[in-house]
Design a protein around this motif. Structure first.
Motif, PDB file in Angstrom:
ATOM      1  N   HIS A  86      16.356  -2.935 -12.994  1.00 29.75           N
ATOM      2  CA  HIS A  86      17.799  -2.771 -13.180  1.00 29.75           C
ATOM      3  C   HIS A  86      18.150  -1.430 -13.817  1.00 29.75           C
ATOM      4  N   ALA A  87      17.220  -0.847 -14.564  1.00 23.27           N
ATOM      5  CA  ALA A  87      17.489   0.438 -15.208  1.00 23.27           C
ATOM      6  C   ALA A  87      17.396   1.610 -14.235  1.00 23.27           C
ATOM      7  N   LEU A  88      16.800   1.390 -13.070  1.00 26.87           N
ATOM      8  CA  LEU A  88      16.732   2.449 -12.066  1.00 26.87           C
ATOM      9  C   LEU A  88      18.122   2.738 -11.511  1.00 26.87           C
ATOM     10  N   SER A  89      18.308   3.936 -11.022  1.00 33.19           N
ATOM     11  CA  SER A  89      19.560   4.250 -10.335  1.00 33.19           C
ATOM     12  C   SER A  89      19.589   3.463  -9.025  1.00 33.19           C
ATOM     13  N   HIS A  90      20.759   3.308  -8.473  1.00 30.35           N
ATOM     14  CA  HIS A  90      20.887   2.582  -7.208  1.00 30.35           C
ATOM     15  C   HIS A  90      20.018   3.228  -6.126  1.00 30.35           C
ATOM     16  N   ARG A  91      20.038   4.545  -6.076  1.00 33.00           N
ATOM     17  CA  ARG A  91      19.258   5.273  -5.065  1.00 33.00           C
ATOM     18  C   ARG A  91      17.762   5.031  -5.251  1.00 33.00           C
ATOM     19  N   ASP A  92      17.283   5.118  -6.494  1.00 29.73           N
ATOM     20  CA  ASP A  92      15.855   4.897  -6.761  1.00 29.73           C
ATOM     21  C   ASP A  92      15.445   3.461  -6.442  1.00 29.73           C
ATOM     22  N   ARG A  93      16.288   2.510  -6.840  1.00 34.59           N
ATOM     23  CA  ARG A  93      15.986   1.094  -6.581  1.00 34.59           C
ATOM     24  C   ARG A  93      15.897   0.833  -5.086  1.00 34.59           C
ATOM     25  N   ARG A  94      16.841   1.408  -4.328  1.00 31.99           N
ATOM     26  CA  ARG A  94      16.846   1.232  -2.872  1.00 31.99           C
ATOM     27  C   ARG A  94      15.613   1.874  -2.246  1.00 31.99           C
ATOM     28  N   GLU A  95      15.272   3.076  -2.691  1.00 28.54           N
ATOM     29  CA  GLU A  95      14.119   3.782  -2.127  1.00 28.54           C
ATOM     30  C   GLU A  95      12.810   3.040  -2.413  1.00 28.54           C
ATOM     31  N   ILE A  96      12.613   2.601  -3.651  1.00 25.81           N
ATOM     32  CA  ILE A  96      11.401   1.854  -3.997  1.00 25.81           C
ATOM     33  C   ILE A  96      11.367   0.541  -3.230  1.00 25.81           C
ATOM     34  N   GLY A  97      12.495  -0.132  -3.135  1.00 23.92           N
ATOM     35  CA  GLY A  97      12.564  -1.388  -2.391  1.00 23.92           C
ATOM     36  C   GLY A  97      12.205  -1.211  -0.923  1.00 23.92           C
ATOM     37  N   GLU A  98      12.705  -0.139  -0.313  1.00 22.81           N
ATOM     38  CA  GLU A  98      12.386   0.119   1.098  1.00 22.81           C
ATOM     39  C   GLU A  98      10.894   0.386   1.288  1.00 22.81           C
ATOM     40  N   ARG A  99      10.314   1.171   0.389  1.00 24.95           N
ATOM     41  CA  ARG A  99       8.877   1.468   0.494  1.00 24.95           C
ATOM     42  C   ARG A  99       8.045   0.200   0.296  1.00 24.95           C
ATOM     43  N   LEU A 100       8.463  -0.633  -0.637  1.00 27.79           N
ATOM     44  CA  LEU A 100       7.746  -1.881  -0.892  1.00 27.79           C
ATOM     45  C   LEU A 100       7.850  -2.813   0.310  1.00 27.79           C
ATOM     46  N   ARG A 101       9.049  -2.904   0.903  1.00 23.75           N
ATOM     47  CA  ARG A 101       9.236  -3.742   2.104  1.00 23.75           C
ATOM     48  C   ARG A 101       8.402  -3.221   3.263  1.00 23.75           C
ATOM     49  N   ASP A 102       8.379  -1.907   3.455  1.00 22.94           N
ATOM     50  CA  ASP A 102       7.575  -1.330   4.546  1.00 22.94           C
ATOM     51  C   ASP A 102       6.096  -1.659   4.361  1.00 22.94           C
ATOM     52  N   ASP A 103       5.608  -1.505   3.125  1.00 22.01           N
ATOM     53  CA  ASP A 103       4.201  -1.845   2.843  1.00 22.01           C
ATOM     54  C   ASP A 103       3.948  -3.319   3.118  1.00 22.01           C
ATOM     55  N   TYR A 104       4.853  -4.162   2.684  1.00 20.20           N
ATOM     56  CA  TYR A 104       4.687  -5.611   2.850  1.00 20.20           C
ATOM     57  C   TYR A 104       4.699  -5.992   4.327  1.00 20.20           C
ATOM     58  N   ARG A 105       5.633  -5.426   5.079  1.00 18.25           N
ATOM     59  CA  ARG A 105       5.718  -5.737   6.516  1.00 18.25           C
ATOM     60  C   ARG A 105       4.446  -5.339   7.252  1.00 18.25           C
ATOM     61  N   ALA A 106       3.852  -4.240   6.826  1.00 19.12           N
ATOM     62  CA  ALA A 106       2.650  -3.755   7.506  1.00 19.12           C
ATOM     63  C   ALA A 106       1.442  -4.665   7.248  1.00 19.12           C
ATOM     64  N   ALA A 107       1.425  -5.344   6.103  1.00 21.26           N
ATOM     65  CA  ALA A 107       0.233  -6.121   5.738  1.00 21.26           C
ATOM     66  C   ALA A 107       0.467  -7.625   5.636  1.00 21.26           C
ATOM     67  N   ARG A 108       1.693  -8.070   5.827  1.00 18.48           N
ATOM     68  CA  ARG A 108       1.952  -9.500   5.598  1.00 18.48           C
ATOM     69  C   ARG A 108       1.348 -10.362   6.704  1.00 18.48           C
TER      70      ARG A 108
END
Length: 169
Positions: free
Chosen positions: A64-86
């Motif tokens: 929650h302390a991250l900026s909206h942009r940082d939170r969105r960027e980290i979330g997208e990278r995490l989702r991409d990693d998860y989709r590739a290996a799930r």
């Protein structure tokens, strides 16, 4: 001479309009109260105070302390990693079917159940570790000013929640 007696036509039995309004209003109020109660439990945790904090309560303040942009960027990278290996849905279903079979087996094979649960936990742990790595990576990329602003938002978020009070038995 035959007389015909006319009977008034019966209206189909239905709910009166004012009763519909009363029931709808009552339902809306009940849902609002339930929403407030659920929101309080989600935000402040269960009222018993004796449970350890959930993982999202530990990680959440950083997110929650991250900026909206940082939170969105980290979330997208995490989702991409998860989709590739799930695993596929079929694989997940097969694994749960395997757990159910092992739970019902006679004799019970605790080692088999433990192995499956450990595999499932490992997937969750790896995802958490990836999220932490992405957060640390972003913190290292921040300027001193951005990091200080992050620290201010983190402190503000931590102060918004009630302080930890140990149980007094």
């Amino acid at each position: 001479m035959s007389e015909t007696v006319q009977t008034p036509e019966k209206k189909p039995a239905g709910m009166r309009p004012w009763l519909k309004v009363v029931l709808f209003t009552s339902l809306a109020l009940n849902l609002a109260v339930a929403g407030v109660m659920i929101g309080a439990v989600v935000r402040f945790g269960p009222f018993d105070g004796g449970r350890p904090p959930r993982l999202d309560m530990v990680v959440g303040p950083y997110t929650h302390a991250l900026s909206h942009r940082d939170r969105r960027e980290i979330g997208e990278r995490l989702r991409d990693d998860y989709r590739a290996a799930r695993p596929s849905r079929e694989q997940v279903r097969a694994e749960f079917a395997e757990v159910l079979t092992a739970l019902r087996a006679k004799p019970y094979d605790g080692d088999k159940v433990e192995a499956i649960l450990m595999r499932q936990m490992k997937i969750g742990t790896e995802r958490q570790e990836r999220g932490q790595h992405l957060l640390i990576e972003r913190l290292e990329q921040m300027s001193d000013t951005e990091r200080a602003e992050f620290a201010d938002r983190l402190e503000e978020g931590l102060n918004r929640h009630r302080p930890f009070k140990p149980d007094r038995d």
